[in-house]
Motif scaffolding. Structure first.
Motif, PDB file in Angstrom:
ATOM      1  N   ILE A 231      79.599  51.192 -40.328  1.00 17.27           N
ATOM      2  CA  ILE A 231      79.491  51.952 -39.080  1.00 17.27           C
ATOM      3  C   ILE A 231      79.348  53.429 -39.433  1.00 17.27           C
ATOM      4  N   GLU A 232      78.230  54.030 -39.048  1.00 20.57           N
ATOM      5  CA  GLU A 232      77.970  55.435 -39.363  1.00 20.57           C
ATOM      6  C   GLU A 232      78.276  56.359 -38.195  1.00 20.57           C
ATOM      7  N   ALA A 233      77.988  55.911 -36.984  1.00 27.38           N
ATOM      8  CA  ALA A 233      78.250  56.723 -35.798  1.00 27.38           C
ATOM      9  C   ALA A 233      78.422  55.794 -34.605  1.00 27.38           C
ATOM     10  N   ILE A 234      79.285  56.208 -33.688  1.00 32.17           N
ATOM     11  CA  ILE A 234      79.512  55.448 -32.464  1.00 32.17           C
ATOM     12  C   ILE A 234      79.410  56.395 -31.283  1.00 32.17           C
ATOM     13  N   THR A 235      78.611  56.005 -30.298  1.00 31.76           N
ATOM     14  CA  THR A 235      78.500  56.757 -29.053  1.00 31.76           C
ATOM     15  C   THR A 235      79.354  56.045 -28.020  1.00 31.76           C
ATOM     16  N   SER A 236      80.318  56.759 -27.458  1.00 34.61           N
ATOM     17  CA  SER A 236      81.211  56.116 -26.494  1.00 34.61           C
ATOM     18  C   SER A 236      80.465  55.766 -25.211  1.00 34.61           C
ATOM     19  N   VAL A 237      80.986  54.774 -24.511  1.00 30.03           N
ATOM     20  CA  VAL A 237      80.419  54.300 -23.256  1.00 30.03           C
ATOM     21  C   VAL A 237      81.493  54.479 -22.184  1.00 30.03           C
TER      22      VAL A 237
ATOM     23  N   ARG B 128      83.339  48.600 -42.182  1.00 32.57           N
ATOM     24  CA  ARG B 128      82.303  47.572 -42.175  1.00 32.57           C
ATOM     25  C   ARG B 128      82.411  46.704 -40.932  1.00 32.57           C
ATOM     26  N   ALA B 129      81.264  46.205 -40.526  1.00 30.29           N
ATOM     27  CA  ALA B 129      81.193  45.350 -39.356  1.00 30.29           C
ATOM     28  C   ALA B 129      80.242  44.193 -39.628  1.00 30.29           C
ATOM     29  N   ALA B 130      80.548  43.056 -39.016  1.00 30.48           N
ATOM     30  CA  ALA B 130      79.651  41.898 -39.058  1.00 30.48           C
ATOM     31  C   ALA B 130      78.742  41.982 -37.845  1.00 30.48           C
ATOM     32  N   VAL B 131      77.438  41.910 -38.068  1.00 33.12           N
ATOM     33  CA  VAL B 131      76.462  41.971 -36.983  1.00 33.12           C
ATOM     34  C   VAL B 131      76.176  40.548 -36.527  1.00 33.12           C
ATOM     35  N   VAL B 132      76.399  40.316 -35.221  1.00 31.50           N
ATOM     36  CA  VAL B 132      76.233  38.974 -34.657  1.00 31.50           C
ATOM     37  C   VAL B 132      75.454  39.056 -33.349  1.00 31.50           C
TER      38      VAL B 132
ATOM     39  N   HIS C 244      75.103  37.242 -29.459  1.00 32.92           N
ATOM     40  CA  HIS C 244      75.778  36.391 -28.479  1.00 32.92           C
ATOM     41  C   HIS C 244      75.090  36.571 -27.141  1.00 32.92           C
ATOM     42  N   GLU C 245      74.592  35.493 -26.601  1.00 36.64           N
ATOM     43  CA  GLU C 245      73.932  35.476 -25.292  1.00 36.64           C
ATOM     44  C   GLU C 245      72.851  36.559 -25.173  1.00 36.64           C
ATOM     45  N   GLY C 246      72.043  36.687 -26.217  1.00 33.77           N
ATOM     46  CA  GLY C 246      70.911  37.598 -26.196  1.00 33.77           C
ATOM     47  C   GLY C 246      71.218  39.047 -26.503  1.00 33.77           C
ATOM     48  N   HIS C 247      72.484  39.371 -26.804  1.00 40.98           N
ATOM     49  CA  HIS C 247      72.871  40.739 -27.139  1.00 40.98           C
ATOM     50  C   HIS C 247      73.374  40.775 -28.580  1.00 40.98           C
ATOM     51  N   THR C 248      73.251  41.939 -29.210  1.00 42.40           N
ATOM     52  CA  THR C 248      73.685  42.090 -30.592  1.00 42.40           C
ATOM     53  C   THR C 248      74.933  42.967 -30.637  1.00 42.40           C
ATOM     54  N   TYR C 249      75.905  42.524 -31.418  1.00 43.03           N
ATOM     55  CA  TYR C 249      77.202  43.194 -31.513  1.00 43.03           C
ATOM     56  C   TYR C 249      77.532  43.487 -32.967  1.00 43.03           C
ATOM     57  N   ALA C 250      78.298  44.562 -33.178  1.00 43.54           N
ATOM     58  CA  ALA C 250      78.882  44.860 -34.477  1.00 43.54           C
ATOM     59  C   ALA C 250      80.378  44.629 -34.334  1.00 43.54           C
ATOM     60  N   LEU C 251      80.891  43.616 -35.017  1.00 40.97           N
ATOM     61  CA  LEU C 251      82.311  43.275 -34.952  1.00 40.97           C
ATOM     62  C   LEU C 251      83.046  44.046 -36.044  1.00 40.97           C
ATOM     63  N   LEU C 252      83.767  45.067 -35.632  1.00 41.87           N
ATOM     64  CA  LEU C 252      84.482  45.933 -36.564  1.00 41.87           C
ATOM     65  C   LEU C 252      85.755  45.237 -37.039  1.00 41.87           C
ATOM     66  N   VAL C 253      85.873  45.061 -38.348  1.00 45.28           N
ATOM     67  CA  VAL C 253      87.017  44.384 -38.950  1.00 45.28           C
ATOM     68  C   VAL C 253      87.611  45.290 -40.028  1.00 45.28           C
TER      69      VAL C 253
ATOM     70  N   GLY D 154      81.983  51.429 -28.331  1.00 40.93           N
ATOM     71  CA  GLY D 154      80.786  52.161 -27.934  1.00 40.93           C
ATOM     72  C   GLY D 154      79.546  51.513 -28.507  1.00 40.93           C
ATOM     73  N   LEU D 155      78.517  52.331 -28.715  1.00 39.38           N
ATOM     74  CA  LEU D 155      77.238  51.844 -29.216  1.00 39.38           C
ATOM     75  C   LEU D 155      76.927  52.471 -30.566  1.00 39.38           C
ATOM     76  N   SER D 156      76.261  51.695 -31.402  1.00 34.37           N
ATOM     77  CA  SER D 156      75.803  52.178 -32.694  1.00 34.37           C
ATOM     78  C   SER D 156      74.389  51.630 -32.892  1.00 34.37           C
ATOM     79  N   THR D 157      73.738  52.059 -33.952  1.00 35.33           N
ATOM     80  CA  THR D 157      72.388  51.553 -34.207  1.00 35.33           C
ATOM     81  C   THR D 157      72.279  51.027 -35.633  1.00 35.33           C
ATOM     82  N   ARG D 158      71.369  50.074 -35.775  1.00 37.36           N
ATOM     83  CA  ARG D 158      71.030  49.517 -37.091  1.00 37.36           C
ATOM     84  C   ARG D 158      69.540  49.251 -37.048  1.00 37.36           C
TER      85      ARG D 158
END
Length: 145
Positions: free
Chosen positions: A27-33, A72-76, A78-87, A42-46
């Motif tokens: 995770i390099e940057a997160i924009t809050s929502v 680090r995050a796992a990119v997954v 779900h239901e047509g959307h992409t998520y970064a699961l921060l662990v 929030g949102l991030s980009t890859r």
């Protein structure tokens, strides 16, 4: 046998099914929502793709992550959307050593909501997490009867 991505959340060994994990990223940057649930950081980009960043600690009903940048995050998907699961930690890919079993031990209400089952691996027992439950978060999940 099934392949799992081994992860750690709050010191607990967990796993995600590899068929659901597209990649791993830092995770390099997160924009809050504004007005997002507390488990949505929030949102991030890859690679020009927008990802919703889910704090798995918060989704498990634990205190939110601090300083998530650089984690680090796992990119997954779900239901047509992409998520970064921060662990806390992403270990490696492991084979299961047996069939997925129902969780028989008392692991806490929030962990029970996230669990699809338990399985034995070379790294020891692991809780297989439901991506759908992580995405929904604790506020929207129905209470156990």
């Amino acid at each position: 046998m099934e392949l799992l991505v081994m992860i750690t959340i709050d010191g607990r060994q967990c796993a995600l099914r590899t068929v659901a994990v597209k990649s791993v990223m830092e995770i390099e940057a997160i924009t809050s929502v504004p007005m997002a649930p507390r488990h949505v950081l929030g949102l991030s980009t890859r690679r020009s793709q927008t990802l919703t960043v889910i704090d798995c600690m918060s989704a498990a009903g634990l205190p939110a992550q601090t300083a998530p940048i650089g984690k680090r995050a796992a990119v997954v998907s779900h239901e047509g959307h992409t998520y970064a699961l921060l662990v806390d930690k992403i270990e490696d890919v492991e084979n299961t050593l047996g069939e997925v079993q129902p969780v028989s031990a008392a692991i806490g209400e929030n962990w029970s909501r996230l669990a699809e089952g338990m399985v034995e691996t070379n790294q020891g027992p692991a809780l297989i997490l439901s991506i759908a439950s992580l995405v929904v978060g604790p506020e929207q999940m129905p209470r156990a009867a």
